[in-house]
Enzyme design. Structure first.
Site, PDB file in Angstrom:
ATOM      1  N   ASN A  92       0.827  -1.210   0.000  1.00 21.66           N
ATOM      2  CA  ASN A  92       0.000   0.000   0.000  1.00 21.66           C
ATOM      3  C   ASN A  92       0.860   1.258   0.000  1.00 21.66           C
ATOM      4  O   ASN A  92       1.935   1.276   0.614  1.00 21.66           O
ATOM      5  CB  ASN A  92      -0.935   0.012   1.214  1.00 21.66           C
ATOM      6  CG  ASN A  92      -1.880  -1.179   1.214  1.00 21.66           C
ATOM      7  OD1 ASN A  92      -2.129  -1.787   0.169  1.00 21.66           O
ATOM      8  ND2 ASN A  92      -2.372  -1.552   2.379  1.00 21.66           N
ATOM      9  N   ASP A  94      -0.616   4.134   0.943  1.00 22.23           N
ATOM     10  CA  ASP A  94      -1.166   5.008   1.984  1.00 22.23           C
ATOM     11  C   ASP A  94      -0.268   4.930   3.223  1.00 22.23           C
ATOM     12  O   ASP A  94       0.586   4.044   3.314  1.00 22.23           O
ATOM     13  CB  ASP A  94      -2.624   4.607   2.323  1.00 22.23           C
ATOM     14  CG  ASP A  94      -2.745   3.208   2.927  1.00 22.23           C
ATOM     15  OD1 ASP A  94      -3.531   2.393   2.404  1.00 22.23           O
ATOM     16  OD2 ASP A  94      -2.042   2.924   3.918  1.00 22.23           O
ATOM     17  N   HIS A 109       5.988  -0.714  -2.679  1.00 23.74           N
ATOM     18  CA  HIS A 109       5.449  -0.043  -3.878  1.00 23.74           C
ATOM     19  C   HIS A 109       5.510   1.472  -3.746  1.00 23.74           C
ATOM     20  O   HIS A 109       4.933   2.185  -4.551  1.00 23.74           O
ATOM     21  CB  HIS A 109       3.993  -0.484  -4.124  1.00 23.74           C
ATOM     22  CG  HIS A 109       3.895  -1.916  -4.577  1.00 23.74           C
ATOM     23  ND1 HIS A 109       2.692  -2.568  -4.693  1.00 23.74           N
ATOM     24  CD2 HIS A 109       4.836  -2.829  -4.927  1.00 23.74           C
ATOM     25  CE1 HIS A 109       2.901  -3.812  -5.110  1.00 23.74           C
ATOM     26  NE2 HIS A 109       4.197  -3.994  -5.247  1.00 23.74           N
ATOM     27  N   CYS A 117      13.142  12.464  -7.592  1.00 24.71           N
ATOM     28  CA  CYS A 117      13.695  13.162  -8.758  1.00 24.71           C
ATOM     29  C   CYS A 117      14.325  12.121  -9.683  1.00 24.71           C
ATOM     30  O   CYS A 117      15.232  11.375  -9.269  1.00 24.71           O
ATOM     31  CB  CYS A 117      14.765  14.169  -8.315  1.00 24.71           C
ATOM     32  SG  CYS A 117      15.657  14.920  -9.703  1.00 24.71           S
ATOM     33  N   ALA A 220     -10.842  -7.993   7.711  1.00 20.11           N
ATOM     34  CA  ALA A 220      -9.592  -7.951   8.500  1.00 20.11           C
ATOM     35  C   ALA A 220      -9.757  -7.150   9.786  1.00 20.11           C
ATOM     36  O   ALA A 220      -9.141  -7.459  10.809  1.00 20.11           O
ATOM     37  CB  ALA A 220      -8.483  -7.351   7.648  1.00 20.11           C
TER      38      ALA A 220
HETATM   39  N1  APR Z   1     -10.689  -7.499   4.823  1.00 19.14           N
HETATM   40  C1  APR Z   1      -9.841  -8.405   4.271  1.00 19.14           C
HETATM   41  N2  APR Z   1      -9.591  -8.475   2.943  1.00 19.14           N
HETATM   42  C2  APR Z   1     -10.227  -7.579   2.152  1.00 19.14           C
HETATM   43  C3  APR Z   1     -11.116  -6.609   2.656  1.00 19.14           C
HETATM   44  C4  APR Z   1     -11.332  -6.592   4.055  1.00 19.14           C
HETATM   45  N3  APR Z   1     -12.175  -5.711   4.627  1.00 19.14           N
HETATM   46  N4  APR Z   1     -11.600  -5.878   1.599  1.00 19.14           N
HETATM   47  C5  APR Z   1     -11.013  -6.386   0.487  1.00 19.14           C
HETATM   48  N5  APR Z   1     -10.202  -7.400   0.814  1.00 19.14           N
HETATM   49  C6  APR Z   1      -9.352  -8.201  -0.079  1.00 19.14           C
HETATM   50  C7  APR Z   1      -9.998  -8.578  -1.409  1.00 19.14           C
HETATM   51  O1  APR Z   1     -10.727  -9.800  -1.294  1.00 19.14           O
HETATM   52  C8  APR Z   1      -8.755  -8.740  -2.296  1.00 19.14           C
HETATM   53  O2  APR Z   1      -8.262 -10.077  -2.229  1.00 19.14           O
HETATM   54  O3  APR Z   1      -8.253  -7.393  -0.406  1.00 19.14           O
HETATM   55  C9  APR Z   1      -7.714  -7.798  -1.664  1.00 19.14           C
HETATM   56  C10 APR Z   1      -7.433  -6.555  -2.495  1.00 19.14           C
HETATM   57  O4  APR Z   1      -6.829  -7.006  -3.690  1.00 19.14           O
HETATM   58  P1  APR Z   1      -6.325  -5.925  -4.761  1.00 19.14           P
HETATM   59  O5  APR Z   1      -7.395  -4.930  -5.010  1.00 19.14           O
HETATM   60  O6  APR Z   1      -5.755  -6.709  -5.902  1.00 19.14           O
HETATM   61  O7  APR Z   1      -5.150  -5.142  -4.011  1.00 19.14           O
HETATM   62  P2  APR Z   1      -3.683  -5.647  -3.738  1.00 19.14           P
HETATM   63  O8  APR Z   1      -3.625  -7.139  -3.560  1.00 19.14           O
HETATM   64  O9  APR Z   1      -3.134  -4.821  -2.644  1.00 19.14           O
HETATM   65  O10 APR Z   1      -2.931  -5.259  -5.116  1.00 19.14           O
HETATM   66  C11 APR Z   1      -1.532  -5.452  -5.151  1.00 19.14           C
HETATM   67  O11 APR Z   1      -1.449  -4.332  -7.293  1.00 19.14           O
HETATM   68  O12 APR Z   1      -2.024  -2.673  -8.754  1.00 19.14           O
HETATM   69  C12 APR Z   1      -1.087  -3.074  -7.859  1.00 19.14           C
HETATM   70  O13 APR Z   1       0.368  -1.612  -6.767  1.00 19.14           O
HETATM   71  C13 APR Z   1      -0.939  -2.102  -6.723  1.00 19.14           C
HETATM   72  O14 APR Z   1      -0.211  -2.596  -4.481  1.00 19.14           O
HETATM   73  C14 APR Z   1      -1.149  -2.951  -5.484  1.00 19.14           C
HETATM   74  C15 APR Z   1      -0.915  -4.359  -5.982  1.00 19.14           C
END
Ligand code: APR
Length: 235
Positions: A92, A94, A109, A117, A220
């Site tokens: 993340n 954030d 990331h 820069c 979570a």
């Molecule tokens: N509690 C637990 N899990 C959750 C919740 C929650 N409240 N809400 C959503 N999720 C889960 C979803 O089921 C999904 O598996 O979080 C996951 C989010 O997946 P993505 O949207 O693919 O995000 P992420 O895995 O962080 O993506 C990885 O991809 O695009 C790049 O750089 C970007 O860091 C990012 C990376």
């Protein structure tokens, strides 16, 4: 005598969902509203740097006041009350881990409140807009800042530290990631190869589901605090 000595927690967008932030690939995900190739690749940035700066400057405005949720706070609870080395590797950008008081946080990331820069590598921390009009105070060059966000095709940050942590961890926890993005989705396998127990917290089964010994399905913000409570009470 605590059961685990070195704990690694990998987080994804899902851990921030209960703070009101969109994930990337869920129904209302960011990648359903914006083209990855336009805002998350170095080619897209070269094609239209102003558009990419605007995208992340807008995201910055959304993130500056967002509050951490119970899942982030439970990591601090664990770090304060469980006698082990506990590190957070986050995908993340954030800063909710930091706002929750988490320590040893590694943003592989990048971070939304930083810019780098491209001429001299100088990284600045700022919640202000970054544009092509900015001058680097380190090398004096104009317009060479990009958001310190790792675009697809770029090398991840902190990977030497990540490798060190994965080699020595005896408990690998994944929270809120879909497990579709390389190389973060291979970390569980590295941890497992080094005999770590592996556990996944998600709303549903994920792409690398089979790599985990245990799966705790649910939000979570509910499941992880309970897990931390049980772990500390067994200590
Ligand atoms: N509690 C637990 N899990 C959750 C919740 C929650 N409240 N809400 C959503 N999720 C889960 C979803 O089921 C999904 O598996 O979080 C996951 C989010 O997946 P993505 O949207 O693919 O995000 P992420 O895995 O962080 O993506 C990885 O991809 O695009 C790049 O750089 C970007 O860091 C990012 C990376």
């Amino acid at each position: 005598m605590s059961k685990y000595k070195n704990i690694v927690i990998l987080t994804g967008a899902g851990i921030s969902a209960e703070s009101g932030l969109a994930t990337f690939r869920d129904e209302e995900g960011l990648w359903n509203k914006h083209k990855v190739e336009d805002v998350a690749t170095i080619e897209g940035f070269a094609r239209n740097p102003d558009y990419v700066h605007d995208f992340y400057n807008e995201m910055k405005k959304e993130l500056i006041d967002v509050k951490p949720n119970k899942a982030h706070l439970a990591i601090t609870e664990l770090q304060k009350n469980y006698p082990a080395d506990i590190s957070v590797i986050t995908q993340n950008v954030d800063t909710l881990h930091e706002k929750a008081g988490n320590e040893n946080v590694y943003h592989i990331h990048g971070q939304i409140n930083q810019a780098v820069c491209m001429n001299c590598g100088n990284v600045i921390a700022t919640w202000d807009d970054v544009t092509t009009e900015d001058i680097c105070q380190n090398c004096g060059v104009l317009g060479m800042f990009k958001p310190n966000i790792v675009f697809f095709g770029e090398s991840l940050l902190c990977m030497n530290k990540v490798d060190e942590l994965l080699r020595k961890c005896d408990l690998f926890i994944s929270i809120g990631t879909s497990g579709v993005v390389f190389p973060a989705n291979t970390f569980v396998r590295t941890a497992k190869y080094h005999h770590a127990e592996t556990i996944e917290f998600n709303l549903k089964s994920t792409a690398n589901n089979y790599d985990f010994d245990k799966h705790i399905i649910g939000k979570a913000g509910e499941t992880f605090p309970q897990y931390v409570k049980d772990l500390i009470s067994c200590e």
